[in-house]
Design an enzyme around this catalytic site. Structure first.
Site, short mmCIF file in Angstrom:
data_model
loop_
_atom_site.label_atom_id
_atom_site.label_comp_id
_atom_site.label_asym_id
_atom_site.label_seq_id
_atom_site.Cartn_x
_atom_site.Cartn_y
_atom_site.Cartn_z
N GLY A 71 0.84 -1.25 0.09
CA GLY A 71 0.00 0.11 0.10
C GLY A 71 0.87 1.42 -0.09
O GLY A 71 0.40 2.46 -0.57
N GLU A 126 3.88 4.08 6.09
CA GLU A 126 2.53 3.33 5.87
C GLU A 126 1.70 4.08 5.13
O GLU A 126 1.55 5.22 5.21
CB GLU A 126 2.18 2.84 7.49
CG GLU A 126 0.95 1.99 7.48
CD GLU A 126 1.04 0.68 7.05
OE1 GLU A 126 1.18 0.52 5.70
OE2 GLU A 126 0.83 -0.25 7.61
N ASP A 127 0.85 3.44 4.44
CA ASP A 127 -0.25 3.96 3.83
C ASP A 127 -1.42 4.31 4.92
O ASP A 127 -1.95 5.57 4.83
CB ASP A 127 -0.96 3.10 2.62
CG ASP A 127 -1.33 1.50 3.08
OD1 ASP A 127 -1.05 1.38 4.36
OD2 ASP A 127 -1.70 0.88 2.37
N ASP A 130 -5.35 1.66 10.59
CA ASP A 130 -6.61 1.12 10.90
C ASP A 130 -6.78 0.46 12.15
O ASP A 130 -6.78 1.33 13.32
CB ASP A 130 -7.35 -0.12 9.81
CG ASP A 130 -8.62 -0.24 9.94
OD1 ASP A 130 -9.19 -0.11 10.86
OD2 ASP A 130 -9.33 -0.68 9.00
N LYS A 158 -7.15 6.29 10.59
CA LYS A 158 -8.55 6.41 10.95
C LYS A 158 -8.84 6.54 12.54
O LYS A 158 -9.97 6.55 12.92
CB LYS A 158 -9.15 5.02 10.70
CG LYS A 158 -8.97 4.60 9.17
CD LYS A 158 -9.71 3.37 8.68
CE LYS A 158 -9.70 2.94 7.47
NZ LYS A 158 -10.23 1.68 6.80
N PHE A 178 -13.83 2.77 4.81
CA PHE A 178 -12.96 2.10 3.66
C PHE A 178 -12.53 3.00 2.53
O PHE A 178 -13.52 3.47 1.86
CB PHE A 178 -13.47 0.73 3.06
CG PHE A 178 -12.59 -0.08 2.63
CD1 PHE A 178 -11.46 -0.88 3.24
CD2 PHE A 178 -12.48 -0.17 1.00
CE1 PHE A 178 -10.71 -1.67 2.54
CE2 PHE A 178 -11.48 -1.02 0.49
CZ PHE A 178 -10.79 -1.55 1.23
N VAL A 179 -11.18 3.09 2.22
CA VAL A 179 -10.94 4.04 1.12
C VAL A 179 -9.92 3.22 0.29
O VAL A 179 -9.18 2.05 0.64
CB VAL A 179 -9.95 5.24 1.77
CG1 VAL A 179 -10.89 6.24 2.58
CG2 VAL A 179 -8.85 4.76 2.58
N ASP A 185 -5.61 -0.64 -1.90
CA ASP A 185 -6.51 -1.23 -2.89
C ASP A 185 -7.79 -1.68 -2.18
O ASP A 185 -7.96 -1.88 -1.00
CB ASP A 185 -5.60 -2.68 -3.05
CG ASP A 185 -5.48 -3.29 -1.80
OD1 ASP A 185 -5.28 -2.98 -0.86
OD2 ASP A 185 -6.06 -4.66 -2.11
N ARG A 191 -5.16 0.46 -6.99
CA ARG A 191 -4.12 1.04 -6.39
C ARG A 191 -3.62 2.28 -7.20
O ARG A 191 -3.02 3.11 -6.67
CB ARG A 191 -2.87 0.04 -6.09
CG ARG A 191 -3.08 -0.83 -5.25
CD ARG A 191 -1.84 -1.72 -4.90
NE ARG A 191 -2.14 -3.08 -4.27
CZ ARG A 191 -2.15 -2.97 -2.80
NH1 ARG A 191 -2.03 -1.92 -1.98
NH2 ARG A 191 -2.35 -4.35 -2.45
P1 IMP Z 1 -4.41 -2.24 10.32
O1 IMP Z 1 -3.09 -3.19 10.71
O2 IMP Z 1 -5.59 -2.66 11.02
O3 IMP Z 1 -4.07 -0.92 10.91
O4 IMP Z 1 -4.51 -2.10 8.84
C1 IMP Z 1 -3.42 -1.59 8.20
C2 IMP Z 1 -3.47 -2.05 6.77
O5 IMP Z 1 -4.63 -2.50 6.13
C3 IMP Z 1 -2.93 -1.00 5.82
O6 IMP Z 1 -1.56 -0.93 5.97
C4 IMP Z 1 -3.68 -1.42 4.77
O7 IMP Z 1 -2.74 -2.10 3.90
C5 IMP Z 1 -4.84 -1.98 5.23
N1 IMP Z 1 -6.16 -1.14 5.16
C6 IMP Z 1 -6.43 -0.84 6.42
N2 IMP Z 1 -7.59 0.03 5.85
C7 IMP Z 1 -7.74 0.25 4.70
C8 IMP Z 1 -8.56 0.93 3.86
O8 IMP Z 1 -9.38 1.40 4.44
N3 IMP Z 1 -8.70 0.59 2.43
C9 IMP Z 1 -7.43 -0.37 2.00
N4 IMP Z 1 -6.63 -0.85 2.96
C10 IMP Z 1 -6.74 -0.74 4.20
MG MG Z 2 -0.52 -1.41 4.28
#
Ligand code: IMP
Ligand code: MG
Length: 201
Positions: A71, A126-127, A130, A158, A178-179, A185, A191
Site C-alpha cells: 500500500g 505506511e499507507d 486502521d 482512522k 474504507f478507502v 486497494d 491502487r
Molecule cells: P491495520 O493493521 O488494521 O492498521 O491495517 C493496516 C493495513 O490494512 C494497511 O496498511 C492497509 O494495507 C490495509 N487497510 C486498512 N484500512 C484500509 C482501507 O480503508 N483501504 C485499503 N486498505 C486498508
Molecule cells: Mg499497508
C-alpha cells in the site's frame, strides 16, 4: 476477454453528498461504489508539507525510509521526492488484509528488510492506520535490529487505535471508512487511482 475490474463512471447525482471538493466522480470497483474524498491535489500539497518537515527534522542525517508494501509504495515515492535528504529506501512486506474491506487481524511477514538498520535513523512509511496491528508489528520487528531512532509516517489515520508510540507524520485523519486509491486497494484493484476514494454505503 472480459476484465475483472470495471471502472464505471456513475451519474454524479446518485450520492452527491459523499463526494466533496466539487468533484462528484463515482466509480465502481469489483462490486462496490466509491466516491472521491481527497483529491490528488490535496494529497500532493500535504505530502509536500510532510516532506519539508521531514527534511528539517533530519537535516544532516541520512535516514532510511522503510515502506510497508504494497500500500505505501506511491506515498513513499512521492514523500522521498518531497524531501531534499540524502537517504536510503527499503521495503518490508506484510500481509494483513486478504481481499476484504475489514482487517483480518492476522499478520504475516512476506518480505523482510534488505539492509542493516542497526544504529540508523529509520522512518517507517505506511499507507493507512486502521486497527494499528500492522504498524505495531512492523515497529516491533524493526526495533529488534536496534536502529538509532525510529519514526513513523502514515498517509491516513482512522484514529481507531492507541499505539505505544506516536505517528510522527500523519497525512490526513479520516473517518473509519474504507478507502482506495493512491496505493490503497480493494481486493488488489484501484491502487493506481490518483485520488483517494471512500466506499459509498
Ligand atoms: P491495520 O493493521 O488494521 O492498521 O491495517 C493496516 C493495513 O490494512 C494497511 O496498511 C492497509 O494495507 C490495509 N487497510 C486498512 N484500512 C484500509 C482501507 O480503508 N483501504 C485499503 N486498505 C486498508
Ligand atoms: Mg499497508
Amino acid at each position: 476477454m472480459k476484465s475483472v475490474l470495471h471502472y464505471v463512471l456513475a451519474a454524479s447525482t446518485v450520492v452527491p453528498a459523499l463526494a466533496n471538493n466539487g468533484n462528484n466522480k463515482q466509480i465502481t470497483v469489483h462490486d462496490k461504489k466509491f466516491a472521491v474524498s481527497i483529491t490528488h491535489d490535496e494529497v500532493a500539497q500535504r505530502v509536500r508539507t510532510l516532506g519539508e518537515q521531514i527534511s528539517k527534522d533530519y537535516a544532516g542525517k541520512r535516514p532510511i525510509f522503510v515502506g510497508v508494501l504494497n500500500g505505501a509504495f506511491i506515498f513513499l515515492s512521492d514523500l522521498v521526492r518531497a524531501t531534499d535528504l540524502d537517504c536510503e529506501i527499503d521495503f518490508i512486506k506484510i500481509a494483513s488484509y486478504g481481499d476484504a474491506t475489514t482487517s483480518s487481524g492476522t499478520i504475516t511477514l512476506s518480505k523482510g528488510l534488505s539492509c542493516d538498520i542497526t544504529d540508523r535513523d529509520v522512518i517507517v512509511v505506511e499507507d493507512i492506520v486502521d486497527s494499528g496491528l500492522s504498524l505495531q508489528f512492523v515497529v516491533d520487528l524493526l526495533k529488534k535490529s536496534n536502529p538509532r531512532s525510529i519514526r513513523v509516517a502514515a498517509l491516513l489515520d482512522k484514529n481507531l487505535c492507541k499505539l505505544n508510540f506516536p505517528i510522527d507524520y500523519v497525512g490526513f485523519n479520516i473517518k473509519p471508512e474504507f478507502v482506495i486509491g493512491y496505493g490503497l486497494d480493494y481486493a488488489q484493484a484501484a491502487r493506481n487511482l490518483k485520488d483517494i476514494y471512500t466506499l459509498v454505503l
